[in-house]
Design an enzyme around this catalytic site. Structure first.
Site, PDB file in Angstrom:
ATOM      1  N   CYS A  12       0.877  -1.160   0.000  1.00 56.71           N
ATOM      2  CA  CYS A  12       0.000   0.000   0.000  1.00 56.71           C
ATOM      3  C   CYS A  12       0.922   1.219   0.000  1.00 56.71           C
ATOM      4  O   CYS A  12       2.127   1.094   0.221  1.00 56.71           O
ATOM      5  CB  CYS A  12      -0.889  -0.014   1.239  1.00 56.71           C
ATOM      6  SG  CYS A  12      -2.469   0.788   0.981  1.00 56.71           S
ATOM      7  N   CYS A  87      -4.250  -1.143  -2.061  1.00 61.30           N
ATOM      8  CA  CYS A  87      -4.820   0.196  -2.185  1.00 61.30           C
ATOM      9  C   CYS A  87      -4.584   0.699  -3.592  1.00 61.30           C
ATOM     10  O   CYS A  87      -3.670   0.254  -4.279  1.00 61.30           O
ATOM     11  CB  CYS A  87      -4.258   1.154  -1.145  1.00 61.30           C
ATOM     12  SG  CYS A  87      -2.511   1.495  -1.277  1.00 61.30           S
ATOM     13  N   CYS A  95       6.391  -0.428  -9.529  1.00 59.90           N
ATOM     14  CA  CYS A  95       6.921  -1.236  -8.430  1.00 59.90           C
ATOM     15  C   CYS A  95       8.356  -1.636  -8.728  1.00 59.90           C
ATOM     16  O   CYS A  95       8.763  -1.694  -9.888  1.00 59.90           O
ATOM     17  CB  CYS A  95       6.087  -2.507  -8.251  1.00 59.90           C
ATOM     18  SG  CYS A  95       4.440  -2.199  -7.609  1.00 59.90           S
TER      19      CYS A  95
END
Length: 174
Positions: A12, A87, A95
């Site tokens: 998140c 989220c 990422c």
């Protein structure tokens, strides 16, 4: 079922509420999974409402902390088998490259920490978020992971994220 343990990382943005709830819920479940959580921009502290709920229902809270996902993208870090964003903010972010090429999916849950109001209203938001996460974790834990082909496994974990409690990506969040 084999004795293999699968590492699962919940991501998140702030790593203070949803990802913490998921880490604790999967840790409580135990079994063949080892849970972790992290954030792209960690707040540095776990949300007190999340900790209070987890403590009240006797879920593990020891060792929970808000930390960067960078901790899991360096040599020597545990290799993740699964990485789930919980989220919407983290779902659209770039990422890190995860060692071992884990199965990834987005399991968006509305942010309980964004609820303003009384203690009871905030508590209700955290209970709801935890319930949705627990439902998804139960479906995930029931998958015959070692028997599914990689593409089928990816499809199944992504399908879980489309269930009850799924939040749509928000375009107004940076």
């Amino acid at each position: 079922m084999s004795d293999r343990t699968f590492n699962v990382l919940f991501l998140c943005t702030g790593n203070s509420a949803r990802s913490i709830l998921a880490e604790s819920a999967l840790t409580k479940r135990g079994g063949q999974f080892r849970a972790f959580s992290a954030g792209s921009h960690p707040k540095g502290a776990v949300n007190p409402d999340a900790l209070a709920l987890l403590a009240d229902i006797e879920y593990p809270i020891e060792g929970l902390r808000s930390k960067s996902w960078d901790e899991f993208a360096v040599p020597g870090a545990p290799v993740m088998d699964f990485v789930f964003t919980v989220c919407d903010d983290a779902a659209g972010e770039a990422c890190p490259v995860w060692l071992g090429h884990p199965v990834t999916a987005h399991w968006g849950i509305e942010d309980p920490s964004s609820v303003q109001g009384s203690d009871m209203e905030r508590r209700r938001a955290f209970v709801t978020a935890l319930r949705y996460l627990e439902n998804r974790i139960a479906l995930f834990a029931a998958l015959p992971i070692e028997k599914l082909e990689a593409s089928a496994l990816r499809a199944k974990v992504r399908e879980i994220g489309q269930g009850e409690g799924a939040s749509s990506p928000r375009s107004d969040v940076a």
